[in-house]
Design an enzyme around this catalytic site. Structure first.
Site: not given
Ligand SMILES: [Mg+2]
Length: 405
Positions: A13, A106-107
């Site tokens: 993350d 973003d993960e």
């Protein structure tokens, strides 16, 4: 108690992703309170640690953030750039493992099974190497959680932010869970936490040790799936090829509630453009559109329309949306609006109506394609529906949020 590594999953993350992306290309702004603005410049989408210390929170209205940080740096979100960084980050993860599930911009979840032998490194070292590579190549930091399933990997990732690696092996699960309040489990909020307190269930270990029937009674099937993961079992396997969406909705609030229906039309069309972009990207067609509205008393209205056959044709859908806007009940002050496209199916199954004329349908498809091409090249909303002009300068040309909107 389970073995240390019956299965290994990492959750990666990025830390304050949009703000980190801006700092990566504007290093002179490091150390200053920096905030990235969302659509229509109305709220804070991401903030640097300095802005966080000043009390700025995600989704805070801009005017409140300006009061807290009068000397802060406010940057309009550049989603084309963030998507580029996101793709590079995912590409780095794919160098490490053949199975990567992109979970959000973003993960990601990474299947780590077999990687220890392959790289001759511990999971700890692999996590650190991944962080290091992303930091060196992209200039942003990420946090890594490694455990036996997705839920534990994600929870682990949270506790060493920013720029940390957390390892929770099978034998360490109980020790880890005892330190985490139940409200930190994804899906258990404040009110469920309060409910659990009545049963003296305060930390995650208490919850994991409760009988299945208790969890089922309180939280239903989904709760049981989560409870199994807390116990180290697998309820949610990695999906490297996620299923197509069941519906696509795009909505947002006005800066200030409005009664002028032209403003409602402007914002609804703005969101129609966004929803259609997502529909095109998934190569899908929709059978239903719903105009979503919420009034100043937070009452929600949905005005649905069923197409005679599934479509992705902008002109056809825009005409319907306009007719739905004409059905809006009068005398309300509106807080938010948007559109939801639903009953989606594969675009390849699109059949032209013999009576409508395949030529006409193909022509409007060509217009949609040309529009998508121009917007891809010059930024979203370079070519857009005239109704969005009601929003004035608020719907200015924006960068593309490829893969996100
Ligand atoms: Mg993040």
């Amino acid at each position: 108690m389970i073995n240390n590594w019956p299965n290994t999953i990492a959750h990666i993350d990025a830390d304050a992703f949009f703000a980190s992306c801006e700092l990566a290309r504007n290093p002179h702004l490091r150390g200053k309170p920096l905030m990235v603005l969302g659509k229509l410049d109305s709220c804070i989408l991401a903030k640097s640690p300095e802005a966080k210390i000043a009390g700025v929170t995600t989704a805070m209205p801009v005017w409140d953030a300006k009061k807290l940080c009068p000397n802060g740096v406010f940057i309009q979100g550049d989603f084309r750039y963030y998507t580029l960084i996101s793709r590079q980050m995912m590409a780095i993860l794919c160098e490490w493992s053949p199975v990567v599930e992109v979970y959000s911009v973003d993960e990601a979840f990474v299947d780590m099974n077999g990687l220890r032998g392959m790289y001759r490194k511990s999971f700890d070292q692999i996590g650190d190497k991944i962080r290091e590579q992303i930091k060196n190549d992209l200039g942003i930091t990420v946090s890594v959680g490694v455990s036996v399933n997705k839920t534990l990997a994600k929870m682990g990732c949270e506790i060493n932010k920013p720029d940390g690696t957390t390892i929770i092996s099978g034998r360490k699960i109980d020790e880890f869970l005892a330190k985490i309040p139940v409200t930190d489990v994804p899906g258990i909020g404040y009110s469920r936490g309060e409910l659990l307190k009545k049963y003296r269930v305060e930390n995650c270990l208490h919850l994991a040790k409760m009988p299945q029937s208790f969890v089922q009674r309180l939280f239903g099937k989904m709760g049981v799936l989560l409870w199994r993961e807390l116990r180290g079992e697998i309820s949610f396997p990695i999906l490297s090829d996620p299923p197509p969406p069941k519906n696509i909705g795009r909505t947002s609030s006005f800066e200030k509630p409005v009664s002028d229906l032209r403003m409602v039309e402007g914002l609804a069309f703005f969101h129609l453009e966004r929803a259609l972009n997502a529909l095109y990207r998934h190569r899908m067609i929709a059978s239903e559109i719903t105009l979503h509205l919420r009034n100043k008393d937070f009452q929600i209205y949905g005005i649905p329309y069923q197409f005679s056959k599934p479509t992705a044709d902008f002109f056809k859908i825009a005409k319907v949306l306009k007719s739905l806007i004409n059905q809006i009940p009068s005398g309300h002050i509106w807080r938010s609006t948007g559109v939801i496209l639903s009953k989606l199916s594969d675009g390849k199954s699109l059949q032209y109506d013999l009576f409508e004329g395949a030529e006409k349908a193909l022509n409007s498809e060509k217009v949609d394609e040309a529009k998508a091409h121009i917007n891809e090249k010059y930024g979203q909303f370079t070519v857009r529906s005239g109704s969005t002009l009601y929003l004035g300068g608020k719907c200015k040309k924006q960068s593309n949020r490829m893969g996100l909107i």
